[in-house]
Design an enzyme around this catalytic site. Sequence first.
Site, PDB file in Angstrom:
ATOM      1  N   LYS A  23      -5.402  -2.383  -5.395  1.00  0.00           N
ATOM      2  CA  LYS A  23      -5.402  -3.771  -4.934  1.00  0.00           C
ATOM      3  C   LYS A  23      -6.591  -3.930  -4.003  1.00  0.00           C
ATOM      4  O   LYS A  23      -6.678  -3.237  -2.989  1.00  0.00           O
ATOM      5  CB  LYS A  23      -4.071  -4.065  -4.219  1.00  0.00           C
ATOM      6  CG  LYS A  23      -3.935  -5.469  -3.688  1.00  0.00           C
ATOM      7  CD  LYS A  23      -2.503  -5.672  -3.186  1.00  0.00           C
ATOM      8  CE  LYS A  23      -2.309  -6.861  -2.303  1.00  0.00           C
ATOM      9  NZ  LYS A  23      -2.923  -8.096  -2.721  1.00  0.00           N
ATOM     10  N   THR A  26      -6.807  -9.864  -1.045  1.00  0.00           N
ATOM     11  CA  THR A  26      -5.591 -10.568  -0.662  1.00  0.00           C
ATOM     12  C   THR A  26      -5.967 -12.025  -0.475  1.00  0.00           C
ATOM     13  O   THR A  26      -7.100 -12.333  -0.083  1.00  0.00           O
ATOM     14  CB  THR A  26      -4.938  -9.970   0.600  1.00  0.00           C
ATOM     15  OG1 THR A  26      -3.690 -10.617   0.840  1.00  0.00           O
ATOM     16  CG2 THR A  26      -5.836 -10.085   1.832  1.00  0.00           C
ATOM     17  N   GLU A  76      -5.763  -8.367  -7.406  1.00  0.00           N
ATOM     18  CA  GLU A  76      -4.516  -8.301  -6.631  1.00  0.00           C
ATOM     19  C   GLU A  76      -3.553  -7.268  -7.211  1.00  0.00           C
ATOM     20  O   GLU A  76      -2.540  -6.967  -6.622  1.00  0.00           O
ATOM     21  CB  GLU A  76      -3.818  -9.671  -6.621  1.00  0.00           C
ATOM     22  CG  GLU A  76      -4.442 -10.673  -5.691  1.00  0.00           C
ATOM     23  CD  GLU A  76      -3.840 -10.644  -4.306  1.00  0.00           C
ATOM     24  OE1 GLU A  76      -3.132  -9.679  -3.964  1.00  0.00           O
ATOM     25  OE2 GLU A  76      -4.078 -11.598  -3.554  1.00  0.00           O
TER      26      GLU A  76
END
Length: 110
Positions: A23, A26, A76
């Site tokens: 990931k 954000t 993400e």
Amino acid sequence: MKEIPTSISFFEILTPFVASGKKTITIRDESECHYVPGTQVEVFTLETNVKVCDIEIESVEPILFSEINEFHAQQEYLELPKLKEIIRGVYPNTEQLYVISYKLVKSTID
């Protein structure tokens, strides 16, 4: 002037993806857009405040909710419908958001 943030929290279910480097972004609202590229930030679980890793902020870019696409979902490490559902759950009436890009510096979990 706001202080430069030194920590960030993620839902506990997402922290393994942050700590593994899978990931890499954000999406947050204006209240959390004050991260500074080039700074190192400690990552904690939202629910239990356990430190999981350190990341380096690479960029902070504005984005509208309507512009979030498959590319963002891949970064993400989520499917696009799930990503939009999570964002709408956290920011139900917010169109202006910010993409915070980062890279893993050091993981504190296996």
